[in-house]
Scaffold this motif. Structure first.
Motif, PDB file in Angstrom:
ATOM      1  N   ALA A 185      47.743  37.793   4.816  1.00 29.78           N
ATOM      2  CA  ALA A 185      46.829  38.633   4.395  1.00 29.78           C
ATOM      3  C   ALA A 185      45.776  37.888   3.603  1.00 29.78           C
ATOM      4  CB  ALA A 185      47.273  39.896   3.488  1.00 29.78           C
ATOM      5  N   MET A 186      45.960  37.161   2.711  1.00 27.15           N
ATOM      6  CA  MET A 186      45.195  36.513   2.025  1.00 27.15           C
ATOM      7  C   MET A 186      44.352  35.596   2.762  1.00 27.15           C
ATOM      8  SD  MET A 186      44.835  37.911  -0.995  1.00 27.15           S
ATOM      9  CE  MET A 186      43.902  36.912  -2.264  1.00 27.15           C
ATOM     10  N   ALA A 187      45.183  34.898   3.519  1.00 32.76           N
ATOM     11  CA  ALA A 187      44.344  33.836   4.655  1.00 32.76           C
ATOM     12  C   ALA A 187      43.244  34.509   5.465  1.00 32.76           C
ATOM     13  CB  ALA A 187      45.265  33.015   5.183  1.00 32.76           C
ATOM     14  N   MET A 188      43.811  35.582   5.983  1.00 29.10           N
ATOM     15  CA  MET A 188      42.907  36.556   6.862  1.00 29.10           C
ATOM     16  C   MET A 188      41.502  36.829   6.005  1.00 29.10           C
ATOM     17  SD  MET A 188      45.247  38.864   8.682  1.00 29.10           S
ATOM     18  CE  MET A 188      46.193  38.225  10.400  1.00 29.10           C
ATOM     19  N   ILE A 189      41.998  37.272   5.001  1.00 27.09           N
ATOM     20  CA  ILE A 189      40.684  37.908   4.013  1.00 27.09           C
ATOM     21  C   ILE A 189      39.955  36.677   3.627  1.00 27.09           C
ATOM     22  CG2 ILE A 189      40.027  38.429   1.564  1.00 27.09           C
ATOM     23  CD1 ILE A 189      42.681  40.098   1.627  1.00 27.09           C
ATOM     24  N   ASP A 190      40.197  35.349   3.526  1.00 24.59           N
ATOM     25  CA  ASP A 190      39.459  34.185   3.135  1.00 24.59           C
ATOM     26  C   ASP A 190      38.634  33.516   4.346  1.00 24.59           C
ATOM     27  OD1 ASP A 190      38.885  32.126   1.229  1.00 24.59           O
ATOM     28  OD2 ASP A 190      40.096  31.069   2.259  1.00 24.59           O
ATOM     29  N   ASN A 191      39.278  34.001   5.597  1.00 30.36           N
ATOM     30  CA  ASN A 191      38.764  33.055   6.793  1.00 30.36           C
ATOM     31  C   ASN A 191      37.979  33.991   7.667  1.00 30.36           C
ATOM     32  OD1 ASN A 191      38.148  31.625   9.022  1.00 30.36           O
ATOM     33  ND2 ASN A 191      39.995  30.624   9.287  1.00 30.36           N
ATOM     34  N   VAL A 192      36.432  33.852   7.353  1.00 30.80           N
ATOM     35  CA  VAL A 192      35.687  34.913   8.132  1.00 30.80           C
ATOM     36  C   VAL A 192      35.585  34.963   9.653  1.00 30.80           C
ATOM     37  CG1 VAL A 192      33.184  35.786   8.099  1.00 30.80           C
ATOM     38  CG2 VAL A 192      34.031  35.015   6.151  1.00 30.80           C
ATOM     39  N   MET A 193      35.875  33.794  10.091  1.00 29.85           N
ATOM     40  CA  MET A 193      36.224  33.478  11.612  1.00 29.85           C
ATOM     41  C   MET A 193      37.047  34.299  11.996  1.00 29.85           C
ATOM     42  SD  MET A 193      34.535  32.404  14.129  1.00 29.85           S
ATOM     43  CE  MET A 193      33.146  31.354  13.413  1.00 29.85           C
ATOM     44  N   LEU A 194      38.044  34.496  11.235  1.00 27.23           N
ATOM     45  CA  LEU A 194      39.338  35.181  11.961  1.00 27.23           C
ATOM     46  C   LEU A 194      39.251  36.505  12.031  1.00 27.23           C
ATOM     47  CD1 LEU A 194      42.230  34.625  12.679  1.00 27.23           C
ATOM     48  CD2 LEU A 194      43.072  34.985  10.535  1.00 27.23           C
ATOM     49  N   ASN A 195      38.927  37.168  13.182  1.00 26.64           N
ATOM     50  CA  ASN A 195      38.457  38.399  13.398  1.00 26.64           C
ATOM     51  C   ASN A 195      39.118  39.148  14.871  1.00 26.64           C
ATOM     52  OD1 ASN A 195      37.042  40.880  13.103  1.00 26.64           O
ATOM     53  ND2 ASN A 195      35.322  40.317  13.890  1.00 26.64           N
ATOM     54  N   GLY A 196      39.667  40.261  15.076  1.00 32.28           N
ATOM     55  CA  GLY A 196      40.109  40.706  16.062  1.00 32.28           C
ATOM     56  C   GLY A 196      41.393  40.097  16.562  1.00 32.28           C
ATOM     57  N   GLU A 197      42.230  39.658  15.697  1.00 30.74           N
ATOM     58  CA  GLU A 197      43.345  39.092  15.970  1.00 30.74           C
ATOM     59  C   GLU A 197      44.718  39.739  15.573  1.00 30.74           C
ATOM     60  OE1 GLU A 197      43.957  36.274  17.926  1.00 30.74           O
ATOM     61  OE2 GLU A 197      41.796  36.252  18.578  1.00 30.74           O
ATOM     62  N   THR A 198      45.649  39.673  16.410  1.00 34.72           N
ATOM     63  CA  THR A 198      47.036  40.049  15.832  1.00 34.72           C
ATOM     64  C   THR A 198      47.876  38.850  15.841  1.00 34.72           C
ATOM     65  OG1 THR A 198      47.119  42.326  16.796  1.00 34.72           O
ATOM     66  CG2 THR A 198      49.141  41.378  16.250  1.00 34.72           C
ATOM     67  N   VAL A 199      48.244  38.326  14.523  1.00 30.01           N
ATOM     68  CA  VAL A 199      48.921  37.301  14.194  1.00 30.01           C
ATOM     69  C   VAL A 199      50.547  37.521  14.134  1.00 30.01           C
ATOM     70  CG1 VAL A 199      49.113  35.294  12.796  1.00 30.01           C
ATOM     71  CG2 VAL A 199      46.896  36.254  13.472  1.00 30.01           C
ATOM     72  N   ARG A 200      51.368  36.950  14.706  1.00 28.29           N
ATOM     73  CA  ARG A 200      52.773  37.108  14.569  1.00 28.29           C
ATOM     74  C   ARG A 200      53.218  36.497  13.480  1.00 28.29           C
ATOM     75  NH1 ARG A 200      55.792  38.392  20.044  1.00 28.29           N
ATOM     76  NH2 ARG A 200      57.687  37.857  18.636  1.00 28.29           N
ATOM     77  N   LEU A 201      54.048  37.170  12.714  1.00 30.71           N
ATOM     78  CA  LEU A 201      54.596  36.350  11.395  1.00 30.71           C
ATOM     79  C   LEU A 201      56.090  36.550  11.233  1.00 30.71           C
ATOM     80  CD1 LEU A 201      54.080  34.821   8.833  1.00 30.71           C
ATOM     81  CD2 LEU A 201      53.822  37.134   7.655  1.00 30.71           C
ATOM     82  N   ASP A 202      56.838  35.679  12.094  1.00 22.52           N
ATOM     83  CA  ASP A 202      58.134  36.211  12.642  1.00 22.52           C
ATOM     84  C   ASP A 202      59.098  35.127  12.724  1.00 22.52           C
ATOM     85  OD1 ASP A 202      57.492  34.773  15.061  1.00 22.52           O
ATOM     86  OD2 ASP A 202      57.175  36.505  16.410  1.00 22.52           O
ATOM     87  N   GLY A 203      58.847  33.682  12.378  1.00 18.79           N
ATOM     88  CA  GLY A 203      59.955  32.701  12.633  1.00 18.79           C
ATOM     89  C   GLY A 203      60.051  32.232  13.815  1.00 18.79           C
ATOM     90  N   ALA A 204      59.507  32.595  14.864  1.00 15.81           N
ATOM     91  CA  ALA A 204      59.738  32.217  16.464  1.00 15.81           C
ATOM     92  C   ALA A 204      60.687  33.297  16.963  1.00 15.81           C
ATOM     93  CB  ALA A 204      60.021  31.028  16.591  1.00 15.81           C
ATOM     94  N   ILE A 205      61.024  34.423  16.608  1.00 18.40           N
ATOM     95  CA  ILE A 205      61.765  35.439  16.813  1.00 18.40           C
ATOM     96  C   ILE A 205      61.238  35.982  18.207  1.00 18.40           C
ATOM     97  CG2 ILE A 205      61.154  37.385  15.622  1.00 18.40           C
ATOM     98  CD1 ILE A 205      64.477  37.870  15.484  1.00 18.40           C
ATOM     99  N   ARG A 206      61.793  36.190  19.032  1.00 18.11           N
ATOM    100  CA  ARG A 206      61.774  37.179  20.224  1.00 18.11           C
ATOM    101  C   ARG A 206      62.865  38.187  20.551  1.00 18.11           C
ATOM    102  NH1 ARG A 206      58.044  34.974  18.642  1.00 18.11           N
ATOM    103  NH2 ARG A 206      56.263  33.616  19.940  1.00 18.11           N
ATOM    104  N   MET A 207      62.380  39.315  20.433  1.00 14.91           N
ATOM    105  CA  MET A 207      63.633  40.164  20.115  1.00 14.91           C
ATOM    106  C   MET A 207      64.320  40.554  21.628  1.00 14.91           C
ATOM    107  SD  MET A 207      63.270  41.218  17.025  1.00 14.91           S
ATOM    108  CE  MET A 207      64.317  42.480  16.828  1.00 14.91           C
ATOM    109  N   GLN A 208      65.570  40.454  21.590  1.00 16.26           N
ATOM    110  CA  GLN A 208      66.331  41.234  22.824  1.00 16.26           C
ATOM    111  C   GLN A 208      66.400  42.456  23.037  1.00 16.26           C
ATOM    112  OE1 GLN A 208      67.348  38.289  24.599  1.00 16.26           O
ATOM    113  NE2 GLN A 208      66.159  37.313  23.176  1.00 16.26           N
ATOM    114  N   PRO A 209      66.675  42.916  24.419  1.00 16.16           N
ATOM    115  CA  PRO A 209      66.777  44.426  24.498  1.00 16.16           C
ATOM    116  C   PRO A 209      67.620  45.042  23.551  1.00 16.16           C
ATOM    117  CG  PRO A 209      66.967  42.987  26.721  1.00 16.16           C
ATOM    118  CD  PRO A 209      67.171  42.014  25.360  1.00 16.16           C
ATOM    119  N   ARG A 210      68.541  44.599  23.092  1.00 18.62           N
ATOM    120  CA  ARG A 210      69.242  45.363  21.992  1.00 18.62           C
ATOM    121  C   ARG A 210      69.764  44.579  20.842  1.00 18.62           C
ATOM    122  NH1 ARG A 210      72.531  49.110  25.123  1.00 18.62           N
ATOM    123  NH2 ARG A 210      72.683  48.460  27.191  1.00 18.62           N
TER     124      ARG A 210
END
Length: 197
Positions: free
Chosen positions: A172-197
């Motif tokens: 969140a602080m990096a997003m606040i600090d970097n004015v060029m970052l706009n309109g983005e959804t950033v995953r913060l997930d350790g590379a997980i990809r959720m399985q169906p269950r």
């Protein structure tokens, strides 16, 4: 109650009186009850789906609209910036699991609002970004039995643990600090990809 117009308006007004108009909003309110679209007892009650949408999606929008209205009236900073709205989606917005229909739909909606907000408020200098956490050590997960927590944490490729509130805050602080970052959804997930269950 972020889903209630009057309650949110009162909160924004209280904050404005104490600190002046906000330039930063971080939307974090959310609920995640698990329920199948059609379970053992039949179809999910529509009110159960509605409640999740009201808190997670309508609540996010409610706070977004009120904060952005205040931000528009502030004096511009460097680069003409007036403020930033950071919302919280989830990896469920992209890989919703069985039993997460309401949660995934609400978080998908939050993701969709990101680019819309960024485009609408570009001329006003208000940025919109979203963080999509994976498995984080929040009361939702930490209330589960320890063996379930350990099993879930082991599914995160690296690091194989729950994320921490501090790691969310750093992004969140990096997003606040970097004015060029706009309109983005950033995953913060350790590379997980959720399985169906």
């Amino acid at each position: 109650d972020v889903s209630d117009a009057a309650s949110a308006e009162a909160a924004i007004a209280t904050a404005r009186e104490a600190h002046g108009p906000a330039r930063i909003l971080v939307n974090c309110a959310g609920i995640a009850p698990a329920e199948r679209i059609v379970g053992r007892n039949g179809p999910m009650p529509l009110d159960n789906f509605r409640k999740v949408i009201e808190v997670n999606l309508i609540g996010t929008f409610n706070m977004m609209r009120l904060a952005a209205a205040d931000m528009q009236g502030t004096d511009p900073l460097e680069d003409g910036e007036r403020g930033i709205v950071i919302s919280t989606a989830s990896v469920a917005a992209f890989e919703g699991q069985i039993g997460q229909s309401a949660y995934a739909a609400s978080k998908g909606g939050v993701h969709a609002l990101t680019i819309v907000g960024a485009r609408e408020f570009a001329k006003a200098g208000i940025r919109f970004n979203t963080i999509a956490p994976g498995l984080f050590g929040t009361p939702m997960l930490l209330g589960m039995p320890e063996d379930v927590q350990n099993s879930l944490a082991a599914t995160v490729p690296y690091p194989s643990r729950f994320g921490t509130p501090e790691e969310y805050a750093k992004l969140a602080m990096a997003m606040i600090d970097n004015v060029m970052l706009n309109g983005e959804t950033v995953r913060l997930d350790g590379a997980i990809r959720m399985q169906p269950r």
